[in-house]
Write an enzyme that holds these catalytic residues in place. Structure first.
Site, PDB file in Angstrom:
ATOM      1  N   ARG A  81      27.278  71.880  60.197  1.00 45.42           N
ATOM      2  CA  ARG A  81      28.019  73.091  60.565  1.00 45.42           C
ATOM      3  C   ARG A  81      27.599  74.323  59.757  1.00 45.42           C
ATOM      4  O   ARG A  81      27.383  75.383  60.306  1.00 45.42           O
ATOM      5  CB  ARG A  81      29.512  72.802  60.364  1.00 45.42           C
ATOM      6  CG  ARG A  81      30.439  73.777  61.062  1.00 45.42           C
ATOM      7  CD  ARG A  81      31.804  73.166  61.235  1.00 45.42           C
ATOM      8  NE  ARG A  81      32.265  72.531  59.998  1.00 45.42           N
ATOM      9  CZ  ARG A  81      32.886  73.169  59.011  1.00 45.42           C
ATOM     10  NH1 ARG A  81      33.140  74.439  59.111  1.00 45.42           N
ATOM     11  NH2 ARG A  81      33.272  72.527  57.915  1.00 45.42           N
ATOM     12  N   LYS A 187      29.847  53.954  63.336  1.00 45.85           N
ATOM     13  CA  LYS A 187      31.197  53.481  63.586  1.00 45.85           C
ATOM     14  C   LYS A 187      32.193  54.549  63.169  1.00 45.85           C
ATOM     15  O   LYS A 187      31.808  55.416  62.382  1.00 45.85           O
ATOM     16  CB  LYS A 187      31.443  52.170  62.849  1.00 45.85           C
ATOM     17  CG  LYS A 187      31.528  52.324  61.322  1.00 45.85           C
ATOM     18  CD  LYS A 187      31.848  51.031  60.666  1.00 45.85           C
ATOM     19  CE  LYS A 187      33.326  50.832  60.533  1.00 45.85           C
ATOM     20  NZ  LYS A 187      33.856  51.020  59.179  1.00 45.85           N
ATOM     21  N   ASP A 216      26.320  48.640  63.235  1.00 48.09           N
ATOM     22  CA  ASP A 216      27.259  47.865  62.423  1.00 48.09           C
ATOM     23  C   ASP A 216      26.437  47.493  61.198  1.00 48.09           C
ATOM     24  O   ASP A 216      25.565  46.627  61.284  1.00 48.09           O
ATOM     25  CB  ASP A 216      27.726  46.618  63.168  1.00 48.09           C
ATOM     26  CG  ASP A 216      28.771  45.869  62.351  1.00 48.09           C
ATOM     27  OD1 ASP A 216      28.560  45.713  61.129  1.00 48.09           O
ATOM     28  OD2 ASP A 216      29.785  45.444  62.913  1.00 48.09           O
ATOM     29  N   HIS A 217      26.671  48.153  60.093  1.00 46.88           N
ATOM     30  CA  HIS A 217      25.694  48.018  58.999  1.00 46.88           C
ATOM     31  C   HIS A 217      25.638  46.597  58.442  1.00 46.88           C
ATOM     32  O   HIS A 217      24.659  46.214  57.819  1.00 46.88           O
ATOM     33  CB  HIS A 217      25.932  49.062  57.892  1.00 46.88           C
ATOM     34  CG  HIS A 217      26.998  48.723  56.909  1.00 46.88           C
ATOM     35  ND1 HIS A 217      28.324  48.983  57.133  1.00 46.88           N
ATOM     36  CD2 HIS A 217      26.939  48.150  55.689  1.00 46.88           C
ATOM     37  CE1 HIS A 217      29.031  48.578  56.084  1.00 46.88           C
ATOM     38  NE2 HIS A 217      28.215  48.072  55.193  1.00 46.88           N
ATOM     39  N   LYS A 221      22.258  43.643  56.882  1.00 49.56           N
ATOM     40  CA  LYS A 221      22.207  42.966  55.578  1.00 49.56           C
ATOM     41  C   LYS A 221      21.321  41.727  55.695  1.00 49.56           C
ATOM     42  O   LYS A 221      21.479  40.940  56.625  1.00 49.56           O
ATOM     43  CB  LYS A 221      23.615  42.554  55.140  1.00 49.56           C
ATOM     44  CG  LYS A 221      24.494  43.732  54.719  1.00 49.56           C
ATOM     45  CD  LYS A 221      25.866  43.233  54.278  1.00 49.56           C
ATOM     46  CE  LYS A 221      26.847  44.370  54.080  1.00 49.56           C
ATOM     47  NZ  LYS A 221      26.723  45.059  52.807  1.00 49.56           N
ATOM     48  N   ASP A 274      38.913  48.948  60.446  1.00 53.80           N
ATOM     49  CA  ASP A 274      37.822  49.329  59.545  1.00 53.80           C
ATOM     50  C   ASP A 274      36.815  48.194  59.348  1.00 53.80           C
ATOM     51  O   ASP A 274      35.613  48.420  59.324  1.00 53.80           O
ATOM     52  CB  ASP A 274      38.413  49.749  58.193  1.00 53.80           C
ATOM     53  CG  ASP A 274      37.366  50.347  57.267  1.00 53.80           C
ATOM     54  OD1 ASP A 274      36.545  51.148  57.753  1.00 53.80           O
ATOM     55  OD2 ASP A 274      37.378  50.026  56.062  1.00 53.80           O
ATOM     56  N   HIS A 279      32.573  44.405  61.525  1.00 49.46           N
ATOM     57  CA  HIS A 279      31.787  43.554  60.620  1.00 49.46           C
ATOM     58  C   HIS A 279      32.221  42.084  60.656  1.00 49.46           C
ATOM     59  O   HIS A 279      31.400  41.185  60.735  1.00 49.46           O
ATOM     60  CB  HIS A 279      31.910  44.036  59.175  1.00 49.46           C
ATOM     61  CG  HIS A 279      31.671  45.499  58.985  1.00 49.46           C
ATOM     62  ND1 HIS A 279      30.752  46.200  59.706  1.00 49.46           N
ATOM     63  CD2 HIS A 279      32.231  46.399  58.132  1.00 49.46           C
ATOM     64  CE1 HIS A 279      30.749  47.472  59.308  1.00 49.46           C
ATOM     65  NE2 HIS A 279      31.640  47.610  58.363  1.00 49.46           N
ATOM     66  N   LYS A 379      41.436  45.976  50.687  1.00 49.55           N
ATOM     67  CA  LYS A 379      41.037  46.881  49.599  1.00 49.55           C
ATOM     68  C   LYS A 379      41.835  46.490  48.368  1.00 49.55           C
ATOM     69  O   LYS A 379      42.939  45.945  48.479  1.00 49.55           O
ATOM     70  CB  LYS A 379      41.388  48.321  49.966  1.00 49.55           C
ATOM     71  CG  LYS A 379      40.704  48.834  51.211  1.00 49.55           C
ATOM     72  CD  LYS A 379      39.308  49.327  50.906  1.00 49.55           C
ATOM     73  CE  LYS A 379      38.642  49.923  52.133  1.00 49.55           C
ATOM     74  NZ  LYS A 379      37.192  49.924  52.033  1.00 49.55           N
TER      75      LYS A 379
HETATM   76  C1  BG6 Z   1      32.557  50.189  55.874  1.00 52.04           C
HETATM   77  C2  BG6 Z   1      34.024  50.466  55.738  1.00 52.04           C
HETATM   78  O1  BG6 Z   1      32.207  50.004  57.218  1.00 52.04           O
HETATM   79  O2  BG6 Z   1      32.242  49.010  55.144  1.00 52.04           O
HETATM   80  C3  BG6 Z   1      34.409  50.614  54.280  1.00 52.04           C
HETATM   81  O3  BG6 Z   1      34.356  51.656  56.443  1.00 52.04           O
HETATM   82  C4  BG6 Z   1      33.961  49.408  53.501  1.00 52.04           C
HETATM   83  O4  BG6 Z   1      35.818  50.794  54.155  1.00 52.04           O
HETATM   84  C5  BG6 Z   1      32.498  49.114  53.761  1.00 52.04           C
HETATM   85  O5  BG6 Z   1      34.181  49.671  52.122  1.00 52.04           O
HETATM   86  C6  BG6 Z   1      32.089  47.809  53.121  1.00 52.04           C
HETATM   87  O6  BG6 Z   1      30.694  47.684  53.219  1.00 52.04           O
HETATM   88  P1  BG6 Z   1      29.875  46.823  52.175  1.00 52.04           P
HETATM   89  O7  BG6 Z   1      28.478  46.918  52.646  1.00 52.04           O
HETATM   90  O8  BG6 Z   1      30.117  47.452  50.825  1.00 52.04           O
HETATM   91  O9  BG6 Z   1      30.454  45.446  52.238  1.00 52.04           O
END
Ligand code: BG6
Length: 527
Positions: A81, A187, A216-217, A221, A274, A279, A379
């Site tokens: 922005r 996401k 989806d990260h 991994k 989340d 995941h 968390k």
């Molecule tokens: C993210 C969430 O997708 O994944 C976060 O939004 C979370 O809240 C994170 O902390 C965890 O990822 P990782 O790779 O640290 O397990």
């Protein structure tokens, strides 16, 4: 020692790190570490000054450059922005890389990566932004003398995803003759099933599904990918991998961190949206899926979707018995005294958002009928641990019981995703001595010990795959909707807030109520 390669001015310099002791080249176990070729690409990051870009995307790009894994001709464009000059954006990129890269940046590589970076300012619904972006893309192309592939990376607030996609369509940037154009969408992909369907509809009105890469990260991994290798490259596990031998599966993604500065996002999302909707359901799919005929994007994703469809959609009557949510109160976590969730900056003091969620799911198919899949995330738990524990059925007859073998426990296979990535197998072994006393011992494989190289970050792999057009590690449209089909009724049920919200102390194992999900005799593993 860093060693820049010669090349055209646009090219990113490439270096390779030489570890002090045994080099990667000398270690026969690192033979698979070489990188795949990537076609010439311009990567455009929308939301280029945001948290994700600074913490993950830019450092990932730096590390790819460092490993020589970016294409020979690679261009980066940031869109955000605020008005700022190209040089100022480059300086911000450098600062982010210095702060968040997994290895200290080498000056030559950094310069090679950043010297051509362009910045386009503007709000995402303004057509002018796309006209300016089009000019930058044309300029790169003219210099290259050929059409360049494009990857648009949407790392903005989710409300902009459809806006950007539609603007890319209207400004004719979504397709290019003789080149591939792809869009990467971060996401969350919707916050309900209806929203995910609507977003898919709008995205697929502009792009073909083969152009869409939903991130989806967790899929990037190494350890998640290793689950497929582990299951399908080893003859010894697959014969046991079913309801006849497996008693239960427990998937944990515990974190000791809180919500940081993400209250606005997190308070609207909660733990189920989340982490579980994406995941953790992906992890479950990797445990439960049938072996695909081949490891192509379509076949792998077909198998995952079948698993998601085999999980019955929870009814309102069932939810109270198969889902638990809770919120943390003040305590001691991650080595410090921390406030309760409702005292975190930006969180309303009457918030009922869950920071912990646990589910008991079943996969109703031939292989898994009757096997509970326990899933939990939270968390501010006792520590960070992501693992999958597969517990086998007890042996049918315990011939050692007369000898005081109190410690006999069923075999358990634990795949640890983080930290200390590896696999361990709990076996019963005889304690040395004259008496036949059995106790559990672990056989362990540790990633870090067997493969000397440091694993790349998930985003490094995913950005590379998006540039290469390999969608295996991305979520398909029907897959994301199938994930929402399972979570949506629970989200809706909790939103109607039946009953009190359970709490757990920060730094603890989670709420006592989570125990109520378990079958008699089962227990949650210690976090
Ligand atoms: C993210 C969430 O997708 O994944 C976060 O939004 C979370 O809240 C994170 O902390 C965890 O990822 P990782 O790779 O640290 O397990």
């Amino acid at each position: 020692m860093a060693k820049p390669l010669a090349g055209a001015p646009e090219q990113v310099s490439v270096t390779r790190e030489q570890p002090a002791a045994l080099s990667e080249a000398e270690n026969p176990l690192t033979a698979g570490l070489e990188r795949l070729p990537v076609p010439a690409t311009t990567l455009v990051i929308f939301g280029a000054t945001g948290d994700l870009a600074r913490r993950k995307l830019l450092p990932a790009l730096y590390n790819l450059a460092h490993d020589g894994a970016l294409p020979q001709r690679f261009h980066l464009v940031g869109v955000a922005r605020r008005e700022k000059a190209h040089e100022d954006y480059r300086a911000e990129c450098e600062q982010a890389i210095r702060q968040f890269s997994r290895r200290p940046p080498d000056a030559t590589v950094l310069q090679g990566l950043l010297e051509q970076v362009k910045y386009v300012p503007g709000v995402f619904d303004d057509e002018g932004v796309y006209a300016a972006l089009g000019e930058v893309l044309d300029e790169f192309q003219e210099r290259a003398g050929e059409p360049l592939n494009r990857v648009f990376y949407l790392s903005t607030a989710p409300s902009f995803f459809p806006v950007i996609v539609e603007q890319l369509g209207h400004s004719e940037l979504a397709h290019l003759k003789d080149a591939d154009v792809r869009v990467v969408i971060e996401k969350p992909f919707g916050t309900t099933l209806a929203e995910a369907e609507e977003l898919n509809r709008r995205v697929l009105a502009i792009f073909d599904e083969s152009q869409v890469f939903r991130i989806d990260h967790y899929l990037g991994k190494e350890t998640v990918q290793n689950m497929m290798a582990f299951r399908f490259a080893n003859g010894m596990f697959e014969p046991l991998w079913n309801r006849n031998y497996i008693d239960s599966v427990q998937i944990t993604a515990a974190e000791d961190i809180g919500i940081g500065s993400r209250a606005a996002y997190y308070d609207a999302a909660g733990a189920l949206r989340d982490l579980i909707q994406n995941h953790m359901l992906q992890l479950l799919c990797h445990v439960a899926m049938e072996p695909p005929g081949s490891f192509t994007a379509e076949e792998v994703r077909n198998e995952k979707v079948k698993i998601l469809h085999a999980i019955p959609q929870p009814t309102a009557a069932e939810i109270a018995n198969m889902a638990v949510r809770a919120q943390y109160t003040a305590g001691h976590a991650g080595g410090e005294d921390v406030p309760g969730y409702v005292s975190e900056p930006g969180v309303p003091e009457d918030s009922t958002t869950e920071t912990y969620a646990a589910l008991r799911l079943e996969v109703d198919n031939w292989r898994w009928a009757g096997v509970p899949f326990y899933i939990r995330t939270g968390k501010r738990l006792a520590r960070k641990i992501t693992e999958i524990a597969v517990t086998l059925k007890p042996v049918p007859h315990l011939a050692f019981s007369h000898a005081g073998s109190l410690g006999v426990q069923p075999n358990q296979l634990v795949l640890t995703l983080q930290p200390n990535e590896g696999v361990s197998l709990r076996l019963g072994a005889k304690i040395p001595g004259t008496r036949m006393i059995i106790r559990p011992v672990n056989m362990q494989f540790l990633y870090g010990t067997s493969f000397l190289s440091q694993s790349p970050e998930a985003y490094e792999r995913l950005i590379t795959d998006a540039m290469r057009g390999d969608a295996t590690l991305f979520t398909r449209n029907d897959e994301v909707e199938a994930q929402w089909r399972i979570c949506d009724p629970i989200v809706q049920y909790w939103a109607r807030a039946p009953g009190p919200l359970p709490h757990y102390q920060a730094g603890s194992q989670g709420p006592a109520e989570a125990g109520e999900l378990l079958r008699q005799g089962d227990g949650w593993r210690a976090i």
